[in-house]
Design an enzyme around this catalytic site. Structure first.
Site, PDB file in Angstrom:
ATOM      1  N   HIS A  63      -4.232   9.614  16.206  1.00 17.21           N
ATOM      2  CA  HIS A  63      -4.931  10.208  15.063  1.00 17.21           C
ATOM      3  C   HIS A  63      -5.131   9.206  13.923  1.00 17.21           C
ATOM      4  O   HIS A  63      -5.819   9.506  12.952  1.00 17.21           O
ATOM      5  CB  HIS A  63      -4.244  11.498  14.597  1.00 17.21           C
ATOM      6  CG  HIS A  63      -3.036  11.325  13.747  1.00 17.21           C
ATOM      7  ND1 HIS A  63      -1.763  11.501  14.225  1.00 17.21           N
ATOM      8  CD2 HIS A  63      -2.899  11.015  12.435  1.00 17.21           C
ATOM      9  CE1 HIS A  63      -0.898  11.310  13.246  1.00 17.21           C
ATOM     10  NE2 HIS A  63      -1.567  11.001  12.139  1.00 17.21           N
ATOM     11  N   GLU A  75       5.407  -7.341   6.530  1.00 19.39           N
ATOM     12  CA  GLU A  75       5.339  -6.737   5.201  1.00 19.39           C
ATOM     13  C   GLU A  75       6.702  -6.159   4.801  1.00 19.39           C
ATOM     14  O   GLU A  75       7.441  -5.637   5.634  1.00 19.39           O
ATOM     15  CB  GLU A  75       4.309  -5.601   5.179  1.00 19.39           C
ATOM     16  CG  GLU A  75       2.856  -6.051   5.221  1.00 19.39           C
ATOM     17  CD  GLU A  75       2.328  -6.438   3.843  1.00 19.39           C
ATOM     18  OE1 GLU A  75       3.154  -6.641   2.926  1.00 19.39           O
ATOM     19  OE2 GLU A  75       1.106  -6.537   3.695  1.00 19.39           O
ATOM     20  N   VAL A  80       2.646  -6.553  -2.904  1.00 17.29           N
ATOM     21  CA  VAL A  80       2.746  -7.947  -3.344  1.00 17.29           C
ATOM     22  C   VAL A  80       2.566  -8.872  -2.147  1.00 17.29           C
ATOM     23  O   VAL A  80       3.117  -8.625  -1.076  1.00 17.29           O
ATOM     24  CB  VAL A  80       4.126  -8.212  -4.001  1.00 17.29           C
ATOM     25  CG1 VAL A  80       4.304  -9.692  -4.333  1.00 17.29           C
ATOM     26  CG2 VAL A  80       4.279  -7.359  -5.256  1.00 17.29           C
ATOM     27  N   GLU A  85       3.658 -12.801   5.233  1.00 13.85           N
ATOM     28  CA  GLU A  85       2.898 -11.818   6.000  1.00 13.85           C
ATOM     29  C   GLU A  85       1.936 -12.504   6.970  1.00 13.85           C
ATOM     30  O   GLU A  85       1.523 -13.643   6.766  1.00 13.85           O
ATOM     31  CB  GLU A  85       2.090 -10.915   5.065  1.00 13.85           C
ATOM     32  CG  GLU A  85       2.919 -10.136   4.068  1.00 13.85           C
ATOM     33  CD  GLU A  85       3.100 -10.867   2.749  1.00 13.85           C
ATOM     34  OE1 GLU A  85       3.484 -10.209   1.780  1.00 13.85           O
ATOM     35  OE2 GLU A  85       2.858 -12.106   2.697  1.00 13.85           O
ATOM     36  N   ASP A 107      -0.696  11.851  21.398  1.00 11.96           N
ATOM     37  CA  ASP A 107      -1.068  11.201  20.134  1.00 11.96           C
ATOM     38  C   ASP A 107      -0.538   9.765  20.112  1.00 11.96           C
ATOM     39  O   ASP A 107       0.434   9.444  19.430  1.00 11.96           O
ATOM     40  CB  ASP A 107      -0.516  12.016  18.963  1.00 11.96           C
ATOM     41  CG  ASP A 107      -1.051  11.558  17.617  1.00 11.96           C
ATOM     42  OD1 ASP A 107      -2.023  10.780  17.601  1.00 11.96           O
ATOM     43  OD2 ASP A 107      -0.493  11.978  16.588  1.00 11.96           O
ATOM     44  N   SER A 200       2.166   8.198   9.546  1.00 16.37           N
ATOM     45  CA  SER A 200       1.502   8.488  10.790  1.00 16.37           C
ATOM     46  C   SER A 200       1.423   7.193  11.575  1.00 16.37           C
ATOM     47  O   SER A 200       0.996   6.185  11.042  1.00 16.37           O
ATOM     48  CB  SER A 200       0.125   9.029  10.509  1.00 16.37           C
ATOM     49  OG  SER A 200       0.216  10.301   9.931  1.00 16.37           O
TER      50      SER A 200
END
Length: 247
Positions: A63, A75, A80, A85, A107, A200
């Site tokens: 979804h 992260e 910031v 990253e 899902d 999610s």
């Protein structure tokens, strides 16, 4: 009741689960680098979480699908640029062929990165499950998002929640007629601690294995309404065959 309607009753801005951020309530700020498999899915803004399962593949919730996604790895403070990253665009985004957006069955989706991630102390993979987790197993749920059950407070730092897997009977009793064999519940029936729509797509990790993907729920940290998660152990064959077919 259909989960899309549940979101509408909750006053969600859009009555679909697609862009719901996570709401970890009753948790704590994760230690830096303690969840190196956690990724942020970005479309100009953080919209879902995911889990790195190899240097070139991420698993998330179907979804959360968008045709183009930037995957952000390593992260911690999401607001910031900390310097460690890795931002990698998607090459392929593959939803499960039997995903049902109405009941959120199956899902799960896979994201192939356009280039391999560099694995290090901040970016690491999480193992797929060798077996399904037993009820009572303690798991770690993580994500960035609202920490309030009513109102909004989006934290900068990654949030964690320790929660047990519930029995299938408890899960089905909490959501009569809505739980399929591809879903598990985790959390606390007394309420107070929860991942509400969870980031999610974000991870539920038990004993070093990815056992759940944050999928849906009713409200946030409400009594007898635990979080519902995609049961990853049912999809290991699909994950492995899909990766092999798209390598």
């Amino acid at each position: 009741m259909n989960p899309l309607l549940i979101l509408a009753f909750l006053g969600a801005a859009v009555a679909t689960p697609t862009d719901d951020d996570d709401k970890i309530v009753g948790g704590y700020t994760c230690e830096e680098n303690s969840v190196p498999y956690q990724v942020s899915l970005n479309a100009g803004y953080h919209f879902c979480g995911g889990s790195l399962i190899s240097d070139q593949w991420v698993v998330s919730a179907a979804h959360c699908y968008k045709s183009r996604i930037q995957v952000r790895l390593g992260e911690y403070n999401i607001d910031v640029l900390e310097g460690n990253e890795q931002f990698i665009n998607s090459a392929k985004v593959i939803r499960h062929p039997n995903y049902n957006s109405w009941i959120l069955d199956n899902d799960i989706m896979l994201i192939k990165l356009s280039s391999p991630a560099v694995l290090n102390a901040r970016v690491a993979t999480i193992s797929l499950p060798r077996a399904c987790a037993a009820p009572g197993t303690q798991c770690l749920i993580s994500g960035w998002g609202n920490t309030l059950s009513s109102g909004t407070n989006y934290p900068e730092l990654l949030q964690c929640l320790d929660a047990p897997i519930l029995t299938q009977a408890q899960c089905e009793a909490s959501y009569p007629g809505q739980i399929t064999e591809n879903m598990i519940c985790a959390g606390f029936l007394e309420g107070g601690k929860d991942s509400c729509q969870g980031d999610s797509g974000g991870p539920v990790v038990c004993n070093g294995e990815l056992q759940g993907i944050v999928s849906w729920g009713y409200g946030c940290a409400q009594k007898n309404k635990p979080g519902v998660y995609t049961k990853v152990c049912n999809f290991v064959d699909w994950i492995q065959s899909t990766i092999a077919a798209n390598s």
